[in-house]
Design a protein around this motif. Structure first.
Motif, PDB file in Angstrom:
ATOM      1  N   LEU A  87       0.621  -1.261   0.082  1.00 31.54           N
ATOM      2  CA  LEU A  87      -0.002   0.046  -0.070  1.00 31.54           C
ATOM      3  C   LEU A  87       0.966   1.250   0.132  1.00 31.54           C
ATOM      4  CD1 LEU A  87      -2.438  -1.190   2.425  1.00 31.54           C
ATOM      5  CD2 LEU A  87      -3.082  -1.059   0.106  1.00 31.54           C
ATOM      6  N   ASN A  88       1.396   1.362  -1.105  1.00 27.03           N
ATOM      7  CA  ASN A  88       2.580   2.449  -1.143  1.00 27.03           C
ATOM      8  C   ASN A  88       1.991   3.921  -1.487  1.00 27.03           C
ATOM      9  OD1 ASN A  88       2.146   1.252  -3.792  1.00 27.03           O
ATOM     10  ND2 ASN A  88       3.730   2.514  -4.549  1.00 27.03           N
ATOM     11  N   GLU A  89       0.780   4.031  -1.649  1.00 29.76           N
ATOM     12  CA  GLU A  89       0.139   5.312  -2.021  1.00 29.76           C
ATOM     13  C   GLU A  89      -0.955   5.400  -0.951  1.00 29.76           C
ATOM     14  OE1 GLU A  89       0.962   7.514  -4.402  1.00 29.76           O
ATOM     15  OE2 GLU A  89       2.575   6.204  -5.249  1.00 29.76           O
ATOM     16  N   HIS A  90      -0.939   4.742  -0.005  1.00 25.14           N
ATOM     17  CA  HIS A  90      -2.032   4.769   1.167  1.00 25.14           C
ATOM     18  C   HIS A  90      -3.277   4.342   0.745  1.00 25.14           C
ATOM     19  CE1 HIS A  90       1.162   6.401   3.797  1.00 25.14           C
ATOM     20  NE2 HIS A  90       1.413   7.404   2.700  1.00 25.14           N
ATOM     21  N   GLU A  91      -3.539   3.358  -0.067  1.00 24.93           N
ATOM     22  CA  GLU A  91      -4.758   3.046  -0.610  1.00 24.93           C
ATOM     23  C   GLU A  91      -5.599   2.771   0.238  1.00 24.93           C
ATOM     24  OE1 GLU A  91      -1.693   2.433  -3.929  1.00 24.93           O
ATOM     25  OE2 GLU A  91      -1.834   1.866  -1.654  1.00 24.93           O
ATOM     26  N   LYS A  92      -7.153   3.224  -0.125  1.00 22.16           N
ATOM     27  CA  LYS A  92      -8.034   2.664   0.668  1.00 22.16           C
ATOM     28  C   LYS A  92      -8.476   1.225   0.080  1.00 22.16           C
ATOM     29  CE  LYS A  92     -10.316   7.043   1.883  1.00 22.16           C
ATOM     30  NZ  LYS A  92     -11.500   7.979   1.545  1.00 22.16           N
ATOM     31  N   HIS A  93      -8.793   0.239   1.113  1.00 24.40           N
ATOM     32  CA  HIS A  93      -8.829  -1.164   0.385  1.00 24.40           C
ATOM     33  C   HIS A  93      -9.585  -1.915   1.402  1.00 24.40           C
ATOM     34  CE1 HIS A  93      -5.479  -1.198   3.635  1.00 24.40           C
ATOM     35  NE2 HIS A  93      -5.523  -2.483   3.454  1.00 24.40           N
ATOM     36  N   GLN A  94     -10.054  -2.962   0.750  1.00 25.40           N
ATOM     37  CA  GLN A  94     -10.861  -3.809   1.345  1.00 25.40           C
ATOM     38  C   GLN A  94     -10.345  -5.363   1.102  1.00 25.40           C
ATOM     39  OE1 GLN A  94     -14.973  -5.138   0.269  1.00 25.40           O
ATOM     40  NE2 GLN A  94     -15.433  -3.748   1.755  1.00 25.40           N
ATOM     41  N   VAL A  95     -10.357  -6.128   2.602  1.00 28.34           N
ATOM     42  CA  VAL A  95      -9.826  -7.585   2.450  1.00 28.34           C
ATOM     43  C   VAL A  95     -11.097  -8.509   2.745  1.00 28.34           C
ATOM     44  CG1 VAL A  95      -8.186  -9.275   3.112  1.00 28.34           C
ATOM     45  CG2 VAL A  95      -7.473  -6.650   2.871  1.00 28.34           C
ATOM     46  N   ARG A  96     -11.486  -9.332   1.850  1.00 34.17           N
ATOM     47  CA  ARG A  96     -12.417 -10.214   2.235  1.00 34.17           C
ATOM     48  C   ARG A  96     -11.981 -11.893   2.051  1.00 34.17           C
ATOM     49  NH1 ARG A  96     -13.825  -7.077  -1.466  1.00 34.17           N
ATOM     50  NH2 ARG A  96     -13.999  -8.470  -3.218  1.00 34.17           N
ATOM     51  N   PRO A  97     -11.650 -12.407   3.245  1.00 35.40           N
ATOM     52  CA  PRO A  97     -11.225 -13.680   3.233  1.00 35.40           C
ATOM     53  C   PRO A  97     -12.238 -14.720   2.936  1.00 35.40           C
ATOM     54  CG  PRO A  97     -10.856 -12.829   5.423  1.00 35.40           C
ATOM     55  CD  PRO A  97     -11.407 -11.747   4.494  1.00 35.40           C
ATOM     56  N   THR A  98     -11.919 -15.659   2.060  1.00 35.26           N
ATOM     57  CA  THR A  98     -12.812 -16.868   1.883  1.00 35.26           C
ATOM     58  C   THR A  98     -12.655 -17.886   2.624  1.00 35.26           C
ATOM     59  OG1 THR A  98     -11.703 -17.465  -0.041  1.00 35.26           O
ATOM     60  CG2 THR A  98     -13.529 -16.198  -0.194  1.00 35.26           C
TER      61      THR A  98
END
Length: 136
Positions: A87-98
């Protein structure tokens, strides 16, 4: 030299547990090495929104599967053992583990262990003496 095991961290104040994930903070800012190192386990079926506005994070998936979505572009990436994201640009992100997913994470600047995600998924920037600095 510092040597420690995950078992030594389990159920201490460096073992942070939430309904969606658990993070064992292996190396923290107090070690004064310029980064922090964590083992994070994300639970299957959860939706995890993060935005590290004050930190750069690198993540290596070592167990499990899921998806990563860049909330700014909408692009989605599969995650599995051997996947890495930075996350080198401070991205907003979502993680969804299956499945249960275990990751090794590195933060710069280092986390002190006192941080708590705010309503936007952001860690405040906390300096080692406990004083908060201005968030981005």
């Amino acid at each position: 030299m510092i040597v420690r095991t995950l078992d030594e961290i389990t159920d201490t104040e460096a073992d942070i547990k939430t309904p969606n994930w658990r993070s064992k903070r292996i190396v923290l800012a107090k070690e004064k090495v310029g980064f922090s190192l964590h083992e994070t386990t994300l639970y299957p079926g959860t939706v995890n929104d993060f935005w590290y506005a004050n930190h750069i994070e690198a993540v290596l998936i070592v167990e499990g599967e899921g998806e990563l979505t860049d909330k700014e572009t909408g692009e989605t990436y599969p995650l599995r053992p051997g996947s890495m994201y930075l996350l080198n640009e401070h991205e907003k992100h979502q993680v969804r583990p299956t499945t249960q997913m275990r990751a090794v994470c590195v933060f710069n600047p280092p986390v002190t262990g006192k941080e708590v995600h705010d309503e936007n998924g952001v860690y405040p920037l906390v300096v080692e003496d406990g004083e908060d600095e201005v968030s981005a």
